[in-house]
Write a protein that holds these residues in place. Structure first.
Motif, PDB file in Angstrom:
ATOM      1  N   PRO A  21       0.788  -1.278  -0.021  1.00 16.31           N
ATOM      2  CA  PRO A  21       0.015  -0.097  -0.048  1.00 16.31           C
ATOM      3  C   PRO A  21       0.894   1.345  -0.048  1.00 16.31           C
ATOM      4  O   PRO A  21       0.554   2.339  -0.509  1.00 16.31           O
ATOM      5  N   GLU A  92      -4.689  -3.832   2.132  1.00 16.68           N
ATOM      6  CA  GLU A  92      -3.297  -4.651   2.045  1.00 16.68           C
ATOM      7  C   GLU A  92      -3.622  -6.029   1.879  1.00 16.68           C
ATOM      8  O   GLU A  92      -4.916  -6.550   2.557  1.00 16.68           O
ATOM      9  N   THR A  97      -1.773  -5.228  -2.541  1.00 20.07           N
ATOM     10  CA  THR A  97      -2.729  -4.272  -2.505  1.00 20.07           C
ATOM     11  C   THR A  97      -3.882  -4.354  -3.360  1.00 20.07           C
ATOM     12  O   THR A  97      -3.697  -4.505  -4.478  1.00 20.07           O
TER      13      THR A  97
END
Length: 139
Positions: A21, A92, A97
């Motif tokens: 992320p 996440e 991601t």
């Protein structure tokens, strides 16, 4: 596509990215990276910050509406009579991601904007993936 009580439409796009992320967030919030995948901008990750996205076809006026670092970013998107909101959600995963983008606020009489944005976001997200991949090794 969904509808709300105002009979407005939304566009949803989702991608699974094999990057953390932090990398995706950088690409969504750093001005020089936004320019590589979306448009030239004067973005700052601050609620209330007004900014513009600029391309050869014109300008989009925006305002940051919400930020939850590494999780959510939302901003208004106003251009050529379209008043909409773009919201990015990062989750996440075990492999990187899950990225979700929603642009909401398309009226029933805004087919050109709606279908143009639908196609445009595919291209923008392809470029976003390239930008995020190039952050590997850059910390």
């Amino acid at each position: 596509m969904t509808e709300d009580t105002n009979n407005l439409r939304s566009i949803f796009k989702e991608r699974e990215l094999r990057h953390p992320p932090e990398y995706v967030w950088r690409a969504l919030t750093q001005e020089h990276l936004i320019e590589k995948w979306l448009m030239k901008s004067d973005f700052k990750p601050e609620v209330g910050h007004r900014f513009h996205l600029e391309a050869e076809w014109g300008k989009v006026s925006c305002e940051v509406l919400a930020i939850e670092p590494l999780r959510t970013l939302s901003y208004s998107w106003a251009a050529y009579g379209l008043e909409s909101v773009v919201t990015w959600t990062l989750t996440e995963t075990a492999t990187g991601t899950h990225l979700k983008m929603e642009q909401s606020g398309f009226g029933r009489d805004q087919d050109q904007a709606y279908y143009g944005a639908k196609a445009g976001w595919e291209q923008f997200l392809d470029r976003l993936e390239e930008v995020v991949a190039n952050l590997d090794g850059q910390g």
